[in-house]
Every structure is written in C-alpha cells, then in structure tokens.
Write a protein that holds these residues in place. Structure first.
Motif, mmCIF file in Angstrom:
data_model
loop_
_atom_site.group_PDB
_atom_site.id
_atom_site.type_symbol
_atom_site.label_atom_id
_atom_site.label_comp_id
_atom_site.label_asym_id
_atom_site.label_seq_id
_atom_site.Cartn_x
_atom_site.Cartn_y
_atom_site.Cartn_z
ATOM 1 N N PRO B 127 -2.835 -33.058 18.421
ATOM 2 C CA PRO B 127 -1.754 -32.412 19.294
ATOM 3 C C PRO B 127 -0.228 -32.571 18.869
ATOM 4 C CG PRO B 127 -2.741 -33.890 20.612
ATOM 5 C CD PRO B 127 -3.615 -34.132 19.332
ATOM 6 N N ARG B 128 -0.310 -33.708 18.186
ATOM 7 C CA ARG B 128 1.282 -34.261 17.709
ATOM 8 C C ARG B 128 1.732 -33.600 16.427
ATOM 9 N NH1 ARG B 128 -1.109 -37.624 20.711
ATOM 10 N NH2 ARG B 128 -0.725 -37.855 22.721
ATOM 11 N N MET B 129 0.798 -33.104 15.804
ATOM 12 C CA MET B 129 1.053 -32.568 14.406
ATOM 13 C C MET B 129 1.397 -31.114 14.295
ATOM 14 S SD MET B 129 -1.417 -35.178 12.257
ATOM 15 C CE MET B 129 -0.749 -34.740 10.634
ATOM 16 N N GLN B 133 1.398 -29.781 8.773
ATOM 17 C CA GLN B 133 1.079 -31.130 8.399
ATOM 18 C C GLN B 133 -0.217 -31.170 8.442
ATOM 19 O OE1 GLN B 133 3.530 -32.464 11.916
ATOM 20 N NE2 GLN B 133 4.932 -33.496 10.362
ATOM 21 N N ARG B 165 4.062 -24.683 14.221
ATOM 22 C CA ARG B 165 3.583 -24.791 15.670
ATOM 23 C C ARG B 165 2.610 -25.944 15.532
ATOM 24 N NH1 ARG B 165 2.335 -18.677 17.253
ATOM 25 N NH2 ARG B 165 4.450 -18.158 16.395
ATOM 26 N N ARG B 166 2.646 -26.386 16.900
ATOM 27 C CA ARG B 166 1.454 -27.401 17.052
ATOM 28 C C ARG B 166 -0.025 -26.834 17.611
ATOM 29 N NH1 ARG B 166 4.855 -32.152 16.975
ATOM 30 N NH2 ARG B 166 6.951 -31.558 17.859
ATOM 31 N N THR B 168 -1.409 -26.954 20.586
ATOM 32 C CA THR B 168 -1.402 -26.508 21.514
ATOM 33 C C THR B 168 -0.802 -25.117 21.805
ATOM 34 O OG1 THR B 168 0.004 -28.181 21.773
ATOM 35 C CG2 THR B 168 -1.618 -28.807 22.790
ATOM 36 N N ALA B 169 0.051 -25.037 20.895
ATOM 37 C CA ALA B 169 0.806 -23.580 20.994
ATOM 38 C C ALA B 169 0.236 -22.473 20.234
ATOM 39 C CB ALA B 169 2.282 -23.891 20.653
#
Lengths: 326, 508
Positions: B127-129, B133, B165-166, B168-169
């Motif tokens: 979720p942080r990438m 990436q 975007r990540r 989660t989006a």
C-alpha cells in the motif's frame, strides 16, 4: 472515481495536521509546567533547604537566616514557582543557590550531555535497525535467536553494570582508554575518544530494547499479505525487508526510539557520574544535594524539552506513514 | 468478442493422468504426476492429481471449494500451506523438481520464470508504493516506457495519473490488473492465477478473459488458473482439469465406537409442533407456534424469515438453550431432552451451535487455543499433549493458520473470529451444526468465504447444517431445503430451489 475525491481532500488534510502539531506542542508545554511544579514541590519536601545545604562550617544561625532571606526561601514555594515560571519565557532560568545564573551553569554541561546522548541515540538507531533487520531476514534461524536473546539480556543489564564492565575491559585490562573523562581548558572532553565508553554504556542497553522492537514490528509485517506476495514474487530477502516490511513497521519503531530518548537522558546521570563526564548529570546530582531548586528545574526543563522534541518527531513520522495508507 | 477466434478445446479430465493430445508439439513446461498433498496425520488437501501444461495454453483447474485448486497452484510455486507436505507423486516445473529445489534456486525461478497472482491481489500490493514502482520492481526492464507499456498491455489507462497512485486509490478491478502487470513484468513462462475473476462483475470478467487469451497467444505464456467460474472457463480455457473434493478419511478419532455408527436411514434432528410463548405486556407472544422442523444427517437446511419470526428461538430450542412450552424433539428417532442440562454428553457433542456474533461468543481474555481446547478436553477426552496438535488441525479445517492459536479474539478479523467460532463448534465433531446468522456481521466476500467453508465441511464430514439467515441469496446458494417462518409459524417447507428461486426475493 476514488482519485479525484482524494485529490480534493489532500490540501485539507495538511491544515489539520498543523493544527494537531500545535495542539500536541501545547499539551507537551502544559505537561512540562506540571512536571516543574512537581519538581519544586519535591525539593521542598526534602529535608533541609538551600540555605542550610550551602552553609559553611561555623556559620551562625543568623547568617543562615540572612541567606535564606536573600535566596527568597522564606517565601512560600508557590510564590517562588510562580516567579520562576513567569521569568521562563524570557529565557531566564533563575539564580542558583550559590548566586550564579542557572543558564551560565548549564551552558557548558548541557551541550556536552546532548552530544553524549545524541551520539548514543544515533548509534542505537543504526545498530537496532541493522540487528533487527538482520534477524528478521533469518526468522527462526540461529542468528535470529542469538540476536533475540542477546538483545533481551543487554536490556536487562543496568547501565552501571555495563559501565563497570567496559571500564574493566577497555581501561583496566587493556589500557586502551582512560578510565575517567579528562577535560580540556574549556571544560569539554579533551578528545573524542573520551566519549567512547560513556556512549557505549548508554548504547548497549538501548540497542537491546530497540532491536527487540524492530524485530517484533518486522515480524508483524512479515505476515502482511503484500509481504508474502513479495516473497512469492521471488524478490531478494533484503529488498523484501527494506522495501516491503520496514515501511509498515516504521510507526512502531519510531515510537520505540522516541521512548528511548527518555531512558538515554536518564541513563546519562549514572554514566556521567561513573566516567566523570562533564554533563548535566553531575550538575543535577550536586544540585539535588544542595537543594538548589532553580538549578534542578533548569536541568529538568532542558531534558524535558529535548525529549518532547524527539517524541514530536516520532509522532510526525507516525502521522506521515499512516497517512499514506488511508 | 475475440474469444470466438480461438479453438476452445475444453476437455474434462477426471482424476488420473491427463492424456496429452497430439496437438502439443513442444515439451511440457509443467508435468505433475499423481501429486497429492496432505497435512501429515491430518486432512488431505489435494487428492492424487496429474497435469501437463504447455506454452501458450490456458489450463483451468476447476472443482468445488476445498478440492485443492489453490493447493495445487501453491505446490507448483513451491509454497505449500504451513504444515502440509507432498504425500505422493512428482512435480516438475520448467525442468526443476520443485520440492527438492534449494531456496535460492526457487527464489530465482519465481523471480524470473514463474509468476503467481493470488486470490486477493489488492491486499498483495504494497500500500505504500505507487503503481509504477510496483511494476518496475519486478520488471526485467524497469524503464518508464516498458512500465507504461505493461500497464497498457493489461488495458489500464496510463494518461490519467493512475501510474502515480497507490493501490489503495484504485478500484478492485484495477488492482487485479496491476497485480497481473506486476506478474507479467518479469516476462514469466508460466503464470499461475488463483480465481482471477473472483468478485468481478461480468463485463470486467469478460475483459479479463480476453486479456488472458491475448497474453497466452502473444507471449506464448502458459497460464494455469484455479477457477470457479464456468463462464470464464468456457470463454478462455484450452483445457480443463477437474479436481474432485478429496475423499477425506476422517481423522481417526480415539472414540470411533460411539455415535458415528448410525445408519444412514436415521432421521436426524427433528422438532414436532414446537411452541414457545414469551409473556409480553401482560399477554403472551408466540415466538414459535406449533413449528415442525427436520434436518436429516448430512443435509443443509435453511431457516428464513423476517426479523422476529422465531428463527433464532427455533435454533435455541433445538440446541437445548430454551425449553419449548410444548412439542417434542427427537434425535435419530430417540427422544431429545428439552434442555441442554437434561441431555447427555453425547447429545451435547453431536449438536453444536455457532452463535450470531462471534465477538460476543468468544471470551476476549482467552486465546483461540484456550477456546478450542475446552471442548476438546471436555468431549474428546483428549490427552493433554495431543491437544495442540488437534487445535492445529481444527484451525487448518477452518482455513486459519496454525499460529492463530496464540491470538486473542480482538486480534482477529470478523471473518476469522467467525471461523474460530466454527472451529470451536467443530471441536466436538458434531453431526449437526446449527448456525445463527453467522454471516450477518461480515462483508459479502467474507460471508461467501465462511459459507464455502461450511459447505466443504458438510461434504467432508457428512455433517448436517441448519442455517438461520437474513440473506436469502446465501440460503439459496448453500442449502437444499428451506423452512420459511413468519411470526412464529412455519409458512412453507421444501426444496430451496422452488421456495427461493434464483436466490432472489423471498416467496413466503
């Protein structure tokens, strides 16, 4: 559809963040004030006062009473506290029982202690992260177990025991380092090698504590689906830990490090005394002995401010990392 | 529809070696011979199965839930569930004997030649990438152009900011395609997909089917997918391997002598004209009014009705938590006491209740293992040292990892708590499992997961299930017969297919 909505809320999220920071700072300042009140009260409860503690042999009772009046000790404690607190915003930490400005008394030792604790903090962060990640890369294997046990034992041993051990090994047996800190003309440690033993004495227990936290936070993350997926993608272990597991573990780790600063600053009192290091530890010890309330309060406020700053930084890191994941 | 362009040579291959057609000229990429997987001393996860996979072909693994589709995929990947082991057979992937492969060689294989996308790709994306990436990370060519090319290949837009975007989006369908792109980025030779269209709407499903077809053809990619969805199988699979549910020998229990020897003709649990009256504002309210209920062994019975129609009361009467004011209860033709206290231990063991809210039903200060150990010790008479082993088996049966035993209820998700609650009921090896609104607190996907689990347990253990539910579609999908209740009266009783057609509106 999710993206435009998020874009619209993003600018609004920064403002409450600033507001939250301000609120946190205000709460910390209030807490510090309460702490200082407690310090004044505690010193008041100790037997004797600054006038008797600093009296010289053969002084008459009248002389002591005169100095008591000079120091304002004949007034009630809340009055003195109020006076001291109102002078605080101007940077005036008051006058010590021996008539010196507290700011002058702390001007040299406090930076020395900051240097000692700061070095110890940075080393602790580096060592705990390295050891924790190293252990997490080998779950359940001997290296992991050895690091785990070593970390627990290191944290369980008090600073003074470690200090004595270091003195024995590095100074008395091998003679590599001097047993006491020699100070130069300006009152600071003569050479940087003087810092090695005091820093190590602080770093070893704190590294134990923080390695355990790093290892545990990484273990939690290792069970996360995306970390498992990264493993099934055949990514190298190092990349999985640094790129996929560690970012999620940062909030817990930051909190662990932040709590360490309190223990580090507390530890300096003992370590400075043992190594004769010219820091606020020694100042604090003699200030308590002479019931020197303004000086004690000055030390407390410096230490408290340093700890508060680090805690605030940890909170900001947490907010930032958690904010990336709605 | 481009799917019509390819010859869909769908074949149905039952257990046993797959006879290769003469059309396959290349050497197979995957050869599986008589592979079976089981937990030593526990359940069989995959019955003996054979399979060959060639380049540019889509192989679909079908079969009911629990037939070992995912286990087979994970065996191909060299990542069996914790505790499971290969019981027999051989497994050759890209010339490597997977079970014997060294960890580093296996990692290299997964990194470069073999890709896997799990059932829930959304949670498998960090979720942080950012999307770009995520894809560059596994890519053989991490350049900007190649990454955007991959995104376009999985039919994702690259010009509206999606790459930045990540996970989660973006939507669930987009997550699935990002996961697919991430898998394709390493230019694998074999792509393993677990339920690639689970939870997607039909339009998206067709799109994924076309995409898979396209990938297999243009890249020469061998795709093996576990799939529930007959439509997807029909539109894009070249061959189908049907896995049958493992004929799971029941774990030999120490006391097989007692009630398991019941003949199949037994009538199961039955209630005859049961009435329950609650005093209500001076008068009386009939919670149940002369209701009849039967659940034969191994059946799945739904109990459906509006709120307050007496569904839960009926279950409480059956399990002996509430004494009926009139009527009789029987178990296999023998009278059954009206209260749990009046019943023997064997009856307690055979009839178990899974209550509505697992958070209320599990003691928050006891671990999962403590919750499961009590019924084991009480009813199983299990030696103390055998208990942890049995707890691991129970968790395995409800598809929870064995290390959950150490957790507290608060450390579990709603679905996991419900599974623990089910595992606790299963600990006594019941013949009748009464489930009270067990999916009402769960989201639709988790609810389906829990229902699939019950379905599997029912077939494996020949256990009868009575299901009280507000959700007609679940009752329609997972039960054979249904009792419709309204205001304490039984309004209808019969096959689910006729009383709840199409899983839709309730015709009661």
């Amino acid at each position: 559809m999710a993206a435009p909505v998020r874009a619209a809320t993003a600018p609004r999220r920064t403002l409450p963040l600033l507001g939250r920071v301000a609120a946190v700072v205000a709460r910390r300042v209030l807490l510090l004030a309460v702490l200082l009140a407690a310090v004044f009260a505690a010193v008041e409860l100790l037997p004797g006062d600054a006038a008797t503690a600093t009296s010289e042999r053969g002084e008459s009772a009248a002389d002591v009473a005169a100095r008591r009046q000079l120091l304002g000790l004949d007034r009630p404690v809340w009055e003195r506290f109020g006076e001291w607190m109102t002078a605080l915003p101007t940077g005036d930490l008051g006058t010590s029982a021996r008539g010196q400005k507290v700011t002058d008394l702390l001007a040299d030792p406090f930076p020395n202690t900051l240097l000692l604790a700061g070095c110890a903090f940075l080393l602790t962060v580096a060592a705990a992260l390295a050891l924790g990640c190293w252990a997490a890369a080998r779950p359940g294997r001997p290296a992991d177990r050895i690091i785990g046990h070593a970390a627990t034992s290191a944290f369980a041993v008090p600073e003074f025991v470690i200090s004595v051990g270091l003195l024995l090994v590095l100074s008395l047996w091998t003679g590599w380092l001097p047993a006491v800190t020699l100070t130069g003309a300006d009152g600071d440690p003569a050479t940087w090698t003087m810092l090695i033993m005091p820093v190590l004495a602080l770093v070893i227990p704190q590294t134990g504590w923080n390695t355990t936290i790093v290892r545990g936070a990484l273990a939690d993350q290792a069970a996360a689906p995306h970390v498992e997926a990264a493993r099934l993608d055949g990514l190298p272990t190092r990349r999985i830990i640094l790129r996929h597991a560690l970012p999620g573990a940062v909030p817990a780790i930051a909190t662990g490090f932040a709590t360490s600063t309190g223990m580090l600053l507390g530890g300096t009192v003992v370590v400075e005394a043992l190594f004769n290091y010219p820091g606020i530890g020694g100042v604090l010890a003699s200030a308590v002995a002479s019931r020197d309330t303004p000086l004690i309060a000055g030390v407390v406020i410096c230490g408290g401010a340093a700890i508060s700053l680090v805690l605030l930084a940890a909170d900001l890191i947490r907010a930032r990392v958690l904010g990336a994941r709605p | 529809m481009s799917n019509a362009a390819h010859p869909a040579a769908t074949r149905d291959v039952p257990d046993g070696p797959l006879a290769d057609g003469g059309t396959d000229t290349s050497a197979p990429l995957v050869t599986v011979t008589g592979l079976s997987v089981r937990v030593p001393g526990g359940p069989v996860l995959l019955p003996p199965t054979s399979l060959t996979v060639h380049a540019a072909q889509i192989t679909a693994l079908t079969g009911v839930s629990g037939s070992g589709k995912t286990t087979l995929l994970r065996a191909l990947l060299g990542h069996l569930p914790a505790g499971a082991a290969i019981a027999s057979g051989t497994l050759d992937v890209l010339g490597h004997d997977i079970p014997a492969l060294a960890p580093e060689a296996l990692r290299q294989l997964r990194r470069t030649r073999l890709a896997y996308v799990g059932q829930d790709p959304g949670s498998a994306l960090n979720p942080r990438m950012r999307v770009r990436q995520l894809i560059a990370e596994t890519a053989t060519d991490p350049s900007e152009r190649a990454v955007l090319g991959l995104l376009r290949e999985v039919r994702l837009p690259t010009d509206d900011g999606l790459p930045d975007r990540r996970p989660t989006a973006i939507s669930g369908g987009q997550q699935r395609r990002v996961a697919l792109a991430r898998a394709l980025a390493r230019t694998p030779e074999i792509l393993l997909l677990d339920e690639p269209t689970a939870g997607l709407d039909p339009a998206l499903r067709d799109e994924i089917a076309q995409l898979l077809r396209h990938l297999a053809t243009t890249r020469g990619l061998a795709i093996v997918m576990a799939c529930h969805d007959p439509e997807l199988v029909a539109t894009c699979a070249d061959r189908v391997v049907r896995l049958s549910a493992p004929a799971r020998a029941r774990v030999p229990a120490p006391r097989t002598a007692s009630p398991t020897g019941i003949p199949d003709k037994a009538v199961g649990i039955a209630a005859r004209s049961v009435s329950v009256v609650f005093p209500h504002r001076g008068g009386a309210q009939h919670a149940l009014d002369a209701v009849d209920f039967t659940a034969p062994p191994g059946s799945a019975t739904g109990i459906v009705g509006p709120s307050g129609s007496g569904k839960t009361t009926l279950l409480r009467v059956l399990v002996g938590l509430h004494r009926a004011d009139s009527g009789t209860l029987t178990l296999d033709g023998q009278p059954l006491a009206g209260t749990a206290r009046g019943r023997g231990r064997a009856h307690h063991r055979r009839i178990q209740l899974v209550p509505q809210n697992p958070l209320d039903a599990l003691n928050p200060s006891r671990t999962v293992s403590a919750a499961l150990a009590r019924p084991l010790r009480l009813h199983g008479g299990l030696a103390r040292d055998r208990v942890p082993e049995r707890i691991a088996e129970l968790l395995e049966q409800v598809e929870l990892p064995a290390d959950f035993a150490r957790r507290y209820p608060a450390e579990l998700s709603g679905g996991q708590r419900q599974r623990v609650s089910i595992a606790r009921a299963l600990a006594t090896e019941p013949d009748f499992l009464l489930c009270d609104e067990i999916t009402s607190a769960l989201d639709p996907d988790t609810a389906t997961g829990v229902m699939e689990l019950l379905q599997r347990l029912r077939t494996e253990r020949h256990m009868a299930i009575a299901l009280v539910s507000h959700e007609p579609h679940l009752v329609a999908a997972y039960t054979d017969t249904v009792h419709l209740l309204d205001a304490g009266r039984l309004t209808a009783h019969g096959p689910t297919a006729t009383l709840l057609p199409e899983g839709g509106a309730l015709h009661g």
